[in-house]
Design a protein around this motif. Structure first.
Motif, PDB file in Angstrom:
ATOM      1  N   ASP A 321       0.858  -1.178   0.000  1.00 44.10           N
ATOM      2  CA  ASP A 321       0.000   0.000   0.000  1.00 44.10           C
ATOM      3  C   ASP A 321       0.898   1.234   0.000  1.00 44.10           C
ATOM      4  OD1 ASP A 321      -2.156  -1.706   0.172  1.00 44.10           O
ATOM      5  OD2 ASP A 321      -2.259  -1.589   2.362  1.00 44.10           O
ATOM      6  N   SER A 322       0.486   2.256  -0.717  1.00 44.98           N
ATOM      7  CA  SER A 322       1.336   3.432  -0.862  1.00 44.98           C
ATOM      8  C   SER A 322       1.683   4.027   0.498  1.00 44.98           C
ATOM      9  CB  SER A 322       0.620   4.484  -1.716  1.00 44.98           C
ATOM     10  OG  SER A 322       1.465   5.582  -1.945  1.00 44.98           O
ATOM     11  N   GLY A 323       3.003   4.137   0.767  1.00 46.71           N
ATOM     12  CA  GLY A 323       3.482   4.741   2.006  1.00 46.71           C
ATOM     13  C   GLY A 323       3.504   3.814   3.204  1.00 46.71           C
ATOM     14  N   ALA A 324       3.011   2.573   3.056  1.00 43.39           N
ATOM     15  CA  ALA A 324       2.903   1.685   4.219  1.00 43.39           C
ATOM     16  C   ALA A 324       4.268   1.299   4.769  1.00 43.39           C
ATOM     17  CB  ALA A 324       2.117   0.427   3.852  1.00 43.39           C
ATOM     18  N   LEU A 325       5.271   1.161   3.891  1.00 39.19           N
ATOM     19  CA  LEU A 325       6.584   0.727   4.351  1.00 39.19           C
ATOM     20  C   LEU A 325       7.357   1.833   5.056  1.00 39.19           C
ATOM     21  CD1 LEU A 325       7.820  -1.548   1.422  1.00 39.19           C
ATOM     22  CD2 LEU A 325       6.634  -2.166   3.527  1.00 39.19           C
ATOM     23  N   ASP A 326       6.843   3.043   5.015  1.00 39.34           N
ATOM     24  CA  ASP A 326       7.504   4.139   5.713  1.00 39.34           C
ATOM     25  C   ASP A 326       6.963   4.309   7.130  1.00 39.34           C
ATOM     26  OD1 ASP A 326       9.041   4.756   3.470  1.00 39.34           O
ATOM     27  OD2 ASP A 326       7.440   5.977   2.613  1.00 39.34           O
ATOM     28  N   GLU A 327       5.988   3.495   7.505  1.00 41.01           N
ATOM     29  CA  GLU A 327       5.437   3.564   8.851  1.00 41.01           C
ATOM     30  C   GLU A 327       6.209   2.615   9.777  1.00 41.01           C
ATOM     31  OE1 GLU A 327       3.079   5.608   9.802  1.00 41.01           O
ATOM     32  OE2 GLU A 327       2.858   6.429   7.778  1.00 41.01           O
ATOM     33  N   PRO A 328       6.429   3.005  11.050  1.00 41.69           N
ATOM     34  CA  PRO A 328       7.135   2.107  11.985  1.00 41.69           C
ATOM     35  C   PRO A 328       6.307   0.868  12.280  1.00 41.69           C
ATOM     36  CG  PRO A 328       6.237   4.024  13.138  1.00 41.69           C
ATOM     37  CD  PRO A 328       6.047   4.280  11.665  1.00 41.69           C
ATOM     38  N   ILE A 329       6.993  -0.204  12.699  1.00 42.07           N
ATOM     39  CA  ILE A 329       6.286  -1.467  12.926  1.00 42.07           C
ATOM     40  C   ILE A 329       5.979  -1.698  14.394  1.00 42.07           C
ATOM     41  CG2 ILE A 329       7.335  -2.509  10.905  1.00 42.07           C
ATOM     42  CD1 ILE A 329       9.152  -4.085  12.819  1.00 42.07           C
ATOM     43  N   GLY A 330       6.418  -0.833  15.267  1.00 41.66           N
ATOM     44  CA  GLY A 330       6.102  -1.022  16.676  1.00 41.66           C
ATOM     45  C   GLY A 330       7.265  -1.623  17.447  1.00 41.66           C
ATOM     46  N   PRO A 331       7.173  -1.614  18.763  1.00 47.37           N
ATOM     47  CA  PRO A 331       8.288  -2.081  19.600  1.00 47.37           C
ATOM     48  C   PRO A 331       8.424  -3.597  19.596  1.00 47.37           C
ATOM     49  CG  PRO A 331       6.411  -1.478  20.964  1.00 47.37           C
ATOM     50  CD  PRO A 331       6.050  -1.101  19.558  1.00 47.37           C
ATOM     51  N   SER A 332       9.596  -4.042  20.023  1.00 49.72           N
ATOM     52  CA  SER A 332       9.878  -5.472  20.109  1.00 49.72           C
ATOM     53  C   SER A 332       9.152  -6.087  21.301  1.00 49.72           C
ATOM     54  CB  SER A 332      11.386  -5.688  20.251  1.00 49.72           C
ATOM     55  OG  SER A 332      11.679  -7.024  20.596  1.00 49.72           O
ATOM     56  N   PRO A 333       8.722  -7.342  21.185  1.00 57.36           N
ATOM     57  CA  PRO A 333       8.146  -8.034  22.348  1.00 57.36           C
ATOM     58  C   PRO A 333       9.111  -8.098  23.528  1.00 57.36           C
ATOM     59  CG  PRO A 333       7.674  -9.242  20.333  1.00 57.36           C
ATOM     60  CD  PRO A 333       8.627  -8.157  19.959  1.00 57.36           C
ATOM     61  N   LEU A 334      10.414  -8.032  23.262  1.00 61.89           N
ATOM     62  CA  LEU A 334      11.385  -8.016  24.357  1.00 61.89           C
ATOM     63  C   LEU A 334      11.211  -6.790  25.232  1.00 61.89           C
ATOM     64  CD1 LEU A 334      14.608  -9.119  22.439  1.00 61.89           C
ATOM     65  CD2 LEU A 334      13.325 -10.469  24.091  1.00 61.89           C
ATOM     66  N   VAL A 335      10.715  -5.705  24.634  1.00 67.11           N
ATOM     67  CA  VAL A 335      10.516  -4.460  25.376  1.00 67.11           C
ATOM     68  C   VAL A 335       9.152  -4.434  26.047  1.00 67.11           C
ATOM     69  CG1 VAL A 335      10.385  -1.952  25.151  1.00 67.11           C
ATOM     70  CG2 VAL A 335      12.088  -3.225  23.841  1.00 67.11           C
ATOM     71  N   THR A 336       8.137  -4.903  25.340  1.00 66.92           N
ATOM     72  CA  THR A 336       6.767  -4.799  25.855  1.00 66.92           C
ATOM     73  C   THR A 336       6.416  -5.901  26.847  1.00 66.92           C
ATOM     74  OG1 THR A 336       5.951  -6.065  23.942  1.00 66.92           O
ATOM     75  CG2 THR A 336       5.989  -3.668  23.748  1.00 66.92           C
ATOM     76  N   ASP A 337       7.127  -7.027  26.809  1.00 59.49           N
ATOM     77  CA  ASP A 337       6.825  -8.154  27.701  1.00 59.49           C
ATOM     78  C   ASP A 337       8.034  -8.416  28.588  1.00 59.49           C
ATOM     79  OD1 ASP A 337       6.021 -10.418  28.982  1.00 59.49           O
ATOM     80  OD2 ASP A 337       5.826 -11.674  27.197  1.00 59.49           O
ATOM     81  N   ASP A 338       7.988  -7.891  29.813  1.00 57.59           N
ATOM     82  CA  ASP A 338       9.145  -8.047  30.700  1.00 57.59           C
ATOM     83  C   ASP A 338       9.166  -9.408  31.388  1.00 57.59           C
ATOM     84  OD1 ASP A 338       7.043  -7.772  32.413  1.00 57.59           O
ATOM     85  OD2 ASP A 338       7.748  -5.927  33.374  1.00 57.59           O
ATOM     86  N   THR A 339       8.245 -10.302  31.013  1.00 56.84           N
ATOM     87  CA  THR A 339       8.289 -11.670  31.539  1.00 56.84           C
ATOM     88  C   THR A 339       8.824 -12.658  30.505  1.00 56.84           C
ATOM     89  OG1 THR A 339       6.015 -12.150  30.823  1.00 56.84           O
ATOM     90  CG2 THR A 339       6.294 -11.159  32.994  1.00 56.84           C
ATOM     91  N   MET A 340       9.183 -12.165  29.332  1.00 57.61           N
ATOM     92  CA  MET A 340       9.638 -13.063  28.277  1.00 57.61           C
ATOM     93  C   MET A 340      10.958 -13.726  28.652  1.00 57.61           C
ATOM     94  SD  MET A 340      10.399 -12.265  24.233  1.00 57.61           S
ATOM     95  CE  MET A 340       8.662 -12.296  23.809  1.00 57.61           C
ATOM     96  N   THR A 341      11.054 -14.998  28.339  1.00 53.78           N
ATOM     97  CA  THR A 341      12.305 -15.741  28.507  1.00 53.78           C
ATOM     98  C   THR A 341      12.715 -16.302  27.155  1.00 53.78           C
ATOM     99  OG1 THR A 341      11.080 -17.744  29.077  1.00 53.78           O
ATOM    100  CG2 THR A 341      11.784 -16.325  30.903  1.00 53.78           C
ATOM    101  N   ALA A 342      13.859 -16.950  27.113  1.00 58.43           N
ATOM    102  CA  ALA A 342      14.380 -17.484  25.856  1.00 58.43           C
ATOM    103  C   ALA A 342      14.794 -18.930  26.046  1.00 58.43           C
ATOM    104  CB  ALA A 342      15.561 -16.648  25.372  1.00 58.43           C
ATOM    105  N   ASP A 343      14.777 -19.652  24.944  1.00 61.14           N
ATOM    106  CA  ASP A 343      15.264 -21.034  24.910  1.00 61.14           C
ATOM    107  C   ASP A 343      16.123 -21.165  23.668  1.00 61.14           C
ATOM    108  OD1 ASP A 343      15.737 -23.743  24.686  1.00 61.14           O
ATOM    109  OD2 ASP A 343      13.739 -24.322  25.389  1.00 61.14           O
ATOM    110  N   TYR A 344      17.430 -21.186  23.871  1.00 54.72           N
ATOM    111  CA  TYR A 344      18.366 -21.210  22.744  1.00 54.72           C
ATOM    112  C   TYR A 344      18.097 -22.380  21.810  1.00 54.72           C
ATOM    113  CZ  TYR A 344      22.638 -22.857  20.471  1.00 54.72           C
ATOM    114  OH  TYR A 344      23.531 -23.365  19.568  1.00 54.72           O
ATOM    115  N   ALA A 345      17.803 -23.557  22.353  1.00 48.22           N
ATOM    116  CA  ALA A 345      17.677 -24.756  21.527  1.00 48.22           C
ATOM    117  C   ALA A 345      16.338 -24.831  20.807  1.00 48.22           C
ATOM    118  CB  ALA A 345      17.890 -26.006  22.379  1.00 48.22           C
ATOM    119  N   LYS A 346      15.248 -24.460  21.475  1.00 55.05           N
ATOM    120  CA  LYS A 346      13.923 -24.677  20.904  1.00 55.05           C
ATOM    121  C   LYS A 346      13.180 -23.390  20.558  1.00 55.05           C
ATOM    122  CE  LYS A 346      13.366 -28.976  23.545  1.00 55.05           C
ATOM    123  NZ  LYS A 346      12.551 -29.699  24.557  1.00 55.05           N
ATOM    124  N   GLY A 347      13.628 -22.270  21.063  1.00 59.88           N
ATOM    125  CA  GLY A 347      12.897 -21.022  20.853  1.00 59.88           C
ATOM    126  C   GLY A 347      13.344 -20.282  19.603  1.00 59.88           C
TER     127      GLY A 347
END
Length: 708
Positions: A321-347
């Motif tokens: 859509d015209s101009g859509a790629l110039d709009e920001p996509i929003g913050p990372s889930p790492l920033v918005t969800d302070d309970t997020m964890t990671a799993d190197y092998a499966k995540g």
């Protein structure tokens, strides 16, 4: 006696001060300007009136509405002709033949035969219809009169009046007479108004189809920036692409050029459509004209992506859509969800969004990584966001060399076991020794795996940001071996190659970020050793091939077509660790940006998951070492640390001294000092207080002996 001289012309030379007479210069008035001729004034008036915006708008309106009516009649005539003849089927047959789809051509030919048979049957029925119609009228009239008479008889019996027998028949005749009078009254005006109503209907059809030249359309329609993508627009854009074989094939298809198109599907902030090209047109001919195709679709070049799906002779167009790629996509889930964890092998690390607007995540498990691009395009931010996610898995160890030294990785102090920051040759030497320590750890793990095939290792990730600084470093060591370069004598190059060759199977990984790739600052063997290759905006197609590989670029990957400075954070990724649409070799992402403050908050959460990490800012190179003091140093402020973590940290601190240590070696040193390891929650740990007490007792004994 001097005389006053009056000159009636301009003096040619200024007189000297002593002899200058009094001069009075008279300048004659300019001759009066004559009146402007009437024809000139009329011409100016006509030109002004003709070029006035109101006049131009009026001309456009008259032309537009006139052409709406004219072309509306043409459209209605074409539809009528198509409905009465087999021309529609014939066009579809020609289109299928031009596209090389013989099965579709046969199907349309069968439909044409059925249409002709049905039409013949209707025409034959018309031969018998007059007699049947006359018979039907006679029978219908007789039945109707009989019904009316029967109704009159019933009325006469009821009223005892014989005259009521014909009352229903008389009423019907009067009603028919009334209808005739109404028609006589309306017929005249209808004949007068009818043509105007017909013209209005034709105008309505033309207006709905916008059947007028672009210059005559209203301003809001004439400015077609970002108009919706329809089959006719796509076909017209392909026809005007400048590929003769494609243009001729579409002309042969007539109005059925849309048969080349699959369904137009909504895909995120744009639409997606598959185009099956006619015989004689290759996919790279369309790929090579991306800019022209985008302009034909009333889009900017960066808003159209052309990829090659699995189907033969097919290109997949994604149009934003015209101009859509110039709009920001929003913050990372790492920033918005302070309970997020990671799993190197499966995540999977949340990295951004694809062009469809779907979340895009990357698996880091046993994959070396390379990110490249021009300067100031978001390379460090993209690389750092992956490391931030992995840091939330407390098993992951980091050794980081930031050869820019601008503080982009400062938040990993106290989280990474090694953190080198700076662009000098000395920093390159330290980074090289850091990568060589990865090789030593890799070799130790391989030896352990050979002894016990079931042993599992915790992930160790080495990160070198601005790796081009290391490859271009001119420094040499005492044995005249260069640190930089791409030859077999280069220490940095060979260390990276060794990690690429064997590190994956024992979870020793190498992440590199580099800018503006060339064969000198990013050797071929190194860039091809990465399992995940990503690129931001680049300058040339040759650099795109270096960054992603020839297969990905041939399949449509085009980081060199991203806009420098405008498409920051937009990555083209080639990896089996990310979901790529079937049949494609790469995917384009818009990555989340995580600022320094948010990154620090994430690393603070990651540090809270760990027992405490002592960060070395240079690889220790001293020959002499104090094992007990080194154990205390790697324990840091943590009250207790698992014995295997102590061994890993000691190997990082001094690989030569501790790289080959086992649990037995560690236990013997601690037992001798009176700081024996013990079990806590089922795992063997080393207590900080015990080691500190042992050091204090040892130093106290040494001081007493010296005093004695």
């Amino acid at each position: 006696m001097s005389e006053n001289v009056v000159h009636l012309h301009k003096a040619t030379a200024p007189p000297t001060p002593d002899t200058a007479p009094t001069v009075l210069t008279v300048v004659p008035d300019a001759p009066p300007v004559g009146p402007v001729p009437l024809w000139v004034r009329s011409g100016h008036a006509v030109k002004t009136a003709a070029t006035h915006e109101r006049t131009r708008a009026t001309v456009r309106a008259v032309a537009r509405h006139g052409l709406y009516t004219l072309n509306g009649g043409r459209i209605v005539a074409r539809r009528t002709w198509d409905g009465r003849t087999g021309s529609r089927y014939e066009r579809m047959i020609r289109a299928a033949e031009a596209a090389g789809n013989l099965e579709a051509a046969e199907e349309w030919e069968e439909r044409l035969q059925r249409f002709r048979a049905a039409r013949h049957h209707r025409r034959m029925d018309l031969l018998h219809s007059p007699a049947e119609a006359a018979k039907g009228v006679a029978v219908g009239g007789g039945v109707s009169i009989g019904v009316l008479v029967a109704l009159g008889v019933v009325m006469a019996i009821n009223t005892k009046d014989v005259g009521d027998v014909i009352t229903p028949l008389t009423a019907t005749i009067d009603f028919i007479a009334l209808l005739i009078r109404i028609v006589q009254v309306v017929w005249g005006p209808a004949l007068s108004i009818g043509p105007f109503l017909a013209l209005l209907a034709l105008w309505s059809v033309g207006r709905k189809q916008q059947a007028a030249p672009n210059w005559a359309l209203p301003a809001n329609v004439r400015s077609d920036e970002g108009e919706p993508i329809t089959p006719s627009i796509v076909v017209k854009a392909l026809r005007d692409l400048g590929v003769p074989a494609l243009r001729n094939a579409i002309k042969e298809m007539g109005d059925a050029g849309a048969s080349m198109l699959g369904p137009i599907r909504i895909a995120g902030c744009g639409v997606e459509v598959d185009v099956t090209l006619p015989s004689g047109v290759s996919t790279n001919e369309v790929q090579g004209k991306r800019r022209k195709l985008a302009e034909n679709l009333t889009r900017h070049e960066h808003e159209v992506f052309i990829t090659i799906p699995q189907a033969a002779r097919t290109v997949r167009l994604w149009v934003a859509d015209s101009g859509a790629l110039d709009e920001p996509i929003g913050p990372s889930p790492l920033v918005t969800d302070d309970t997020m964890t990671a799993d190197y092998a499966k995540g999977r690390a949340p990295w951004g969004q694809d062009l469809r607007g779907d979340a895009a995540s990357l698996s880091l498990y046993q994959r070396h990584l390379l990110i490249t691009g021009l300067s100031n395009q978001g390379k460090t931010a993209a690389l750092r966001s992956l490391a931030l996610w992995a840091s939330l898995d407390k098993r992951v160890e980091f050794r980081i060399a930031d050869l820019k030294g601008a503080g982009d990785w400062a938040m990993f102090n106290g989280l990474a076991t090694v953190l080198i920051q700076g662009p000098t040759d000395e920093h390159v030497i330290e980074a090289t020794e850091m990568v060589e320590s990865l090789v030593d750890e890799m070799n130790r793990r391989i030896a352990a795996r050979q002894a016990d095939p079931t042993v599992v290792f915790e992930p160790l990730i080495g990160i070198v940001d601005e790796a081009q600084v290391a490859f271009m470093c001119p420094a040499v060591d005492d044995e005249k071996r260069p640190y930089g370069g791409s030859k077999a004598t280069s220490r940095y190059f060979m260390a990276v190659r060794k990690v690429h060759n064997q590190g994956r199977v024992v979870d020793v990984l190498m992440y590199e970020g580099t800018q503006d790739p060339t064969d000198q600052n990013l050797p071929k063997l190194v860039r091809e050793g990465a399992h995940t290759r990503a690129s931001l905006a680049l300058g040339t197609e040759a650099q795109a091939v270096m960054a992603l590989g020839e297969k990905a670029v041939n399949g449509g990957a085009a980081p060199h077509l991203l806009r420098q400075g405008l498409d920051k954070g937009t990555l083209v990724v080639a990896s089996d660790g990310i979901t790529i649409p079937k049949g494609q070799s790469s995917i384009t992402l818009r990555t989340h940006f995580i600022g320094d403050d948010d990154a620090k908050a994430i690393t603070d959460r990651a540090k809270a998951l760990r027992d405490g990490v002592t960060t070395l800012h240079a690889i220790e190179r001293e020959e002499e070492h104090d094992a007990l003091a080194d154990i205390a140093a790697v324990i840091g402020d943590a009250p207790r640390v698992r014995t295997k973590d102590v061994l890993a940290r000691l190997a990082t601190r001094n690989a030569d001294a501790y790289g080959g240590w086992s649990f037995i070696d560690l236990k013997s040193v601690l037992d001798a000092a009176g700081a024996e390891p013990y079990k806590s929650d089922g795992v063997m740990v080393v207590a900080r207080d015990r080691v500190a007490r042992a050091l204090a007792n040892r130093d106290g004994d040494g001081s007493a002996s010296a005093a004695g």
